[in-house]
Design a protein around this motif. Structure first.
Motif, PDB file in Angstrom:
ATOM      1  N   ALA A  69      -5.761   2.910   3.274  1.00 55.61           N
ATOM      2  CA  ALA A  69      -5.813   2.671   4.945  1.00 55.61           C
ATOM      3  C   ALA A  69      -5.768   1.217   5.023  1.00 55.61           C
ATOM      4  O   ALA A  69      -4.854   0.870   5.627  1.00 55.61           O
ATOM      5  N   ASN A  70      -6.512   0.345   4.331  1.00 51.00           N
ATOM      6  CA  ASN A  70      -6.632  -0.945   4.344  1.00 51.00           C
ATOM      7  C   ASN A  70      -5.355  -1.572   3.909  1.00 51.00           C
ATOM      8  O   ASN A  70      -4.948  -2.506   4.181  1.00 51.00           O
ATOM      9  N   LEU A  71      -5.002  -1.198   2.672  1.00 52.64           N
ATOM     10  CA  LEU A  71      -3.937  -1.720   2.214  1.00 52.64           C
ATOM     11  C   LEU A  71      -2.507  -1.629   3.225  1.00 52.64           C
ATOM     12  O   LEU A  71      -1.740  -2.430   3.313  1.00 52.64           O
ATOM     13  N   ARG A  72      -2.497  -0.429   3.646  1.00 52.05           N
ATOM     14  CA  ARG A  72      -1.308  -0.209   4.756  1.00 52.05           C
ATOM     15  C   ARG A  72      -1.617  -1.098   6.030  1.00 52.05           C
ATOM     16  O   ARG A  72      -0.397  -1.451   6.476  1.00 52.05           O
ATOM     17  N   ARG A  73      -2.712  -1.358   6.249  1.00 45.97           N
ATOM     18  CA  ARG A  73      -2.766  -2.407   7.365  1.00 45.97           C
ATOM     19  C   ARG A  73      -2.531  -3.771   7.023  1.00 45.97           C
ATOM     20  O   ARG A  73      -2.082  -4.606   8.024  1.00 45.97           O
ATOM     21  N   LEU A  74      -2.954  -3.966   5.865  1.00 41.31           N
ATOM     22  CA  LEU A  74      -2.831  -5.437   5.273  1.00 41.31           C
ATOM     23  C   LEU A  74      -1.229  -5.863   4.933  1.00 41.31           C
ATOM     24  O   LEU A  74      -0.827  -6.847   4.750  1.00 41.31           O
ATOM     25  N   LEU A  75      -0.427  -4.785   4.626  1.00 43.35           N
ATOM     26  CA  LEU A  75       0.751  -4.794   4.117  1.00 43.35           C
ATOM     27  C   LEU A  75       1.991  -4.994   5.134  1.00 43.35           C
ATOM     28  O   LEU A  75       1.806  -4.209   6.158  1.00 43.35           O
ATOM     29  N   ARG A  76       2.693  -6.011   5.126  1.00 38.53           N
ATOM     30  CA  ARG A  76       3.945  -6.054   5.988  1.00 38.53           C
ATOM     31  C   ARG A  76       4.740  -4.766   5.796  1.00 38.53           C
ATOM     32  O   ARG A  76       4.720  -4.316   4.496  1.00 38.53           O
ATOM     33  N   PRO A  77       5.468  -4.131   6.939  1.00 36.90           N
ATOM     34  CA  PRO A  77       6.155  -3.277   6.737  1.00 36.90           C
ATOM     35  C   PRO A  77       7.324  -3.718   5.775  1.00 36.90           C
ATOM     36  O   PRO A  77       7.736  -4.597   5.771  1.00 36.90           O
ATOM     37  N   GLY A  78       7.650  -2.538   4.787  1.00 36.38           N
ATOM     38  CA  GLY A  78       8.691  -3.082   3.661  1.00 36.38           C
ATOM     39  C   GLY A  78       7.905  -3.520   2.515  1.00 36.38           C
ATOM     40  O   GLY A  78       8.410  -3.611   1.573  1.00 36.38           O
ATOM     41  N   GLY A  79       6.566  -3.866   2.700  1.00 35.97           N
ATOM     42  CA  GLY A  79       6.013  -4.528   1.558  1.00 35.97           C
ATOM     43  C   GLY A  79       5.682  -3.578   0.392  1.00 35.97           C
ATOM     44  O   GLY A  79       5.677  -2.493   0.507  1.00 35.97           O
ATOM     45  N   THR A  80       5.401  -4.167  -0.774  1.00 37.96           N
ATOM     46  CA  THR A  80       5.197  -3.462  -2.026  1.00 37.96           C
ATOM     47  C   THR A  80       3.798  -3.161  -2.502  1.00 37.96           C
ATOM     48  O   THR A  80       2.947  -4.239  -2.379  1.00 37.96           O
ATOM     49  N   PHE A  81       3.375  -2.100  -2.767  1.00 39.18           N
ATOM     50  CA  PHE A  81       2.154  -1.917  -3.520  1.00 39.18           C
ATOM     51  C   PHE A  81       2.436  -1.067  -4.741  1.00 39.18           C
ATOM     52  O   PHE A  81       2.941  -0.226  -4.737  1.00 39.18           O
ATOM     53  N   ALA A  82       2.214  -1.821  -5.848  1.00 42.01           N
ATOM     54  CA  ALA A  82       2.188  -1.376  -7.313  1.00 42.01           C
ATOM     55  C   ALA A  82       0.922  -1.514  -8.080  1.00 42.01           C
ATOM     56  O   ALA A  82       0.022  -2.339  -7.782  1.00 42.01           O
ATOM     57  N   PHE A  83       0.699  -0.354  -8.772  1.00 40.54           N
ATOM     58  CA  PHE A  83      -0.533  -0.239  -9.540  1.00 40.54           C
ATOM     59  C   PHE A  83      -0.285   0.263 -10.909  1.00 40.54           C
ATOM     60  O   PHE A  83       0.804   0.820 -11.233  1.00 40.54           O
ATOM     61  N   CYS A  84      -1.214   0.196 -11.706  1.00 39.47           N
ATOM     62  CA  CYS A  84      -1.186   0.541 -13.012  1.00 39.47           C
ATOM     63  C   CYS A  84      -2.682   1.388 -13.359  1.00 39.47           C
ATOM     64  O   CYS A  84      -3.633   0.908 -13.026  1.00 39.47           O
ATOM     65  N   ILE A  85      -2.487   2.687 -13.794  1.00 39.03           N
ATOM     66  CA  ILE A  85      -3.883   3.357 -14.176  1.00 39.03           C
ATOM     67  C   ILE A  85      -3.752   4.168 -15.484  1.00 39.03           C
ATOM     68  O   ILE A  85      -2.558   4.273 -16.068  1.00 39.03           O
ATOM     69  N   LEU A  86      -4.677   4.512 -16.072  1.00 38.74           N
ATOM     70  CA  LEU A  86      -4.789   5.404 -17.026  1.00 38.74           C
ATOM     71  C   LEU A  86      -4.193   6.883 -16.560  1.00 38.74           C
ATOM     72  O   LEU A  86      -4.278   7.227 -15.553  1.00 38.74           O
ATOM     73  N   HIS A  87      -3.006   7.032 -17.285  1.00 34.79           N
ATOM     74  CA  HIS A  87      -2.442   8.567 -16.521  1.00 34.79           C
ATOM     75  C   HIS A  87      -3.199   9.587 -16.419  1.00 34.79           C
ATOM     76  O   HIS A  87      -3.972  10.017 -17.466  1.00 34.79           O
ATOM     77  N   PRO A  88      -3.238   9.997 -15.420  1.00 28.50           N
ATOM     78  CA  PRO A  88      -4.016  10.980 -14.859  1.00 28.50           C
ATOM     79  C   PRO A  88      -4.036  12.472 -15.744  1.00 28.50           C
ATOM     80  O   PRO A  88      -4.808  13.370 -15.783  1.00 28.50           O
ATOM     81  N   CYS A  89      -2.855  12.551 -16.515  1.00 31.68           N
ATOM     82  CA  CYS A  89      -2.458  13.681 -17.333  1.00 31.68           C
ATOM     83  C   CYS A  89      -2.908  13.454 -18.738  1.00 31.68           C
ATOM     84  O   CYS A  89      -2.660  14.273 -19.725  1.00 31.68           O
ATOM     85  N   PHE A  90      -3.489  12.283 -18.966  1.00 28.65           N
ATOM     86  CA  PHE A  90      -3.650  12.041 -20.689  1.00 28.65           C
ATOM     87  C   PHE A  90      -4.865  12.785 -20.996  1.00 28.65           C
ATOM     88  O   PHE A  90      -6.075  12.605 -20.465  1.00 28.65           O
ATOM     89  N   GLY A 126       1.306   6.208   4.493  1.00 26.59           N
ATOM     90  CA  GLY A 126       2.375   5.732   4.803  1.00 26.59           C
ATOM     91  C   GLY A 126       3.172   4.809   3.771  1.00 26.59           C
ATOM     92  O   GLY A 126       3.956   3.961   4.035  1.00 26.59           O
ATOM     93  N   PHE A 127       2.826   5.408   2.379  1.00 19.56           N
ATOM     94  CA  PHE A 127       3.702   4.752   1.334  1.00 19.56           C
ATOM     95  C   PHE A 127       4.656   5.589   0.708  1.00 19.56           C
ATOM     96  O   PHE A 127       4.304   6.778   0.525  1.00 19.56           O
ATOM     97  N   THR A 128       5.911   5.153   0.376  1.00 17.70           N
ATOM     98  CA  THR A 128       6.989   6.054  -0.031  1.00 17.70           C
ATOM     99  C   THR A 128       7.051   5.308  -1.573  1.00 17.70           C
ATOM    100  O   THR A 128       7.168   3.981  -1.831  1.00 17.70           O
ATOM    101  N   LEU A 129       7.281   6.169  -2.362  1.00 20.74           N
ATOM    102  CA  LEU A 129       7.549   5.930  -3.839  1.00 20.74           C
ATOM    103  C   LEU A 129       8.840   5.197  -4.160  1.00 20.74           C
ATOM    104  O   LEU A 129       9.923   5.864  -3.693  1.00 20.74           O
ATOM    105  N   THR A 130       9.034   4.296  -4.669  1.00 23.83           N
ATOM    106  CA  THR A 130      10.260   3.558  -5.131  1.00 23.83           C
ATOM    107  C   THR A 130      10.392   3.495  -6.389  1.00 23.83           C
ATOM    108  O   THR A 130      11.864   3.667  -7.026  1.00 23.83           O
ATOM    109  N   GLN A 131       9.512   3.500  -7.599  1.00 27.19           N
ATOM    110  CA  GLN A 131       9.664   3.410  -8.783  1.00 27.19           C
ATOM    111  C   GLN A 131       8.489   3.656  -9.502  1.00 27.19           C
ATOM    112  O   GLN A 131       7.385   3.387  -9.248  1.00 27.19           O
TER     113      GLN A 131
END
Length: 238
Positions: free
Chosen positions: A125-146, A199-204
């Motif tokens: 919710a904070n990231l959506r508030r802080l990011l400009r419309p069209g802004g990118t949020f990218a992350f990496c994690i240990l794969h949930p299926c590992f 409010g985030f749409t997957l791009t890649q």
């Protein structure tokens, strides 16, 4: 803030194991998915000792790093003093609704930190508030299926299953960090649905293989997804 964070007790261990080399497959994929950050305002969530923040700043981004661990931020500030890159560090819970009031960012990243964050809803919710419309949020994690391999714990509780979503501490002999700090296991669908809800749409996406020892090219680590890297676009604010 007087809260003692889980990473306060492992700051030395963590900083010594994660240096300035950003060429590993996971970090390289993260930077690839976040794209060109030159001249952009970028937020580094769960920034730790600032490894990713410094990489972004060296790519000419204006960076703010946020972390709940005072000990980790002390490491980051020490490195900023040694090599000033203009990074601003802030000690705060990423889910705090009062986080960075009035700020706006072109992009945000979170490197291996989402599973350390207890309140995923509040953080997104904070990231959506802080990011400009069209802004990118990218992350990496240990794969949930590992599922894990001998000596290395998987992504979910060893006394549970993939569908058992909760905080837990690893018991694999080689999973020394997660033995100490634990992690929040969430299914892949929980991550995707929660991002969509905010409010985030997957791009890649990317599922980079870990570096493999040439002497053992048939490592079992090549048989399963180990890491997940993803980028999302922020929609217009309501």
């Amino acid at each position: 803030m007087t809260t003692i964070a889980r990473y306060d007790g492992v700051a030395d261990y963590y900083a010594s194991g994660w240096g300035e080399d950003l060429t590993d497959p996971v970090t390289a994929s993260l930077f690839d998915l976040v794209g060109d950050v030159a001249g952009q305002q970028v937020l580094d969530v769960a920034c730790g000792h600032g490894r990713i923040s410094r990489g972004l700043a060296r790519k000419s981004a204006s960076v703010v790093g946020v972390d709940v661990s005072a000990a980790m931020l002390t490491k980051a500030e020490e490195l900023e003093h040694q090599e000033p890159l203009g990074i601003r560090y802030l000690r705060s819970d990423a889910a705090d609704p009062e986080l960075l009031p009035g700020d706006e960012y072109d992009a945000a990243v979170c490197s291996m930190g989402l599973s350390d964050i207890d309140n995923l809803d509040g953080t997104l919710a904070n990231l959506r508030r802080l990011l400009r419309p069209g802004g990118t949020f990218a992350f990496c994690i240990l794969h949930p299926c590992f599922p894990g391999i001998e000596g290395v714990s998987g992504a979910w509780p060893s006394d549970g299953s993939y569908y058992d979503e909760r905080y837990w501490q690893a018991d694999g002999a080689l999973s020394t960090l997660r033995q100490q700090v634990g992690a929040n296991h969430r299914t892949l669908s929980t991550y995707l649905n929660t991002l969509h809800h905010h409010g985030f749409t997957l791009t890649q996406t990317a599922e980079p293989q870990p570096r493999i020892d040439p002497a053992s090219p048939r490592s079992p680590m090549t048989r399963f997804p180990v890491f997940l890297v993803a980028a999302f676009r922020a929609s217009d604010r309501d």
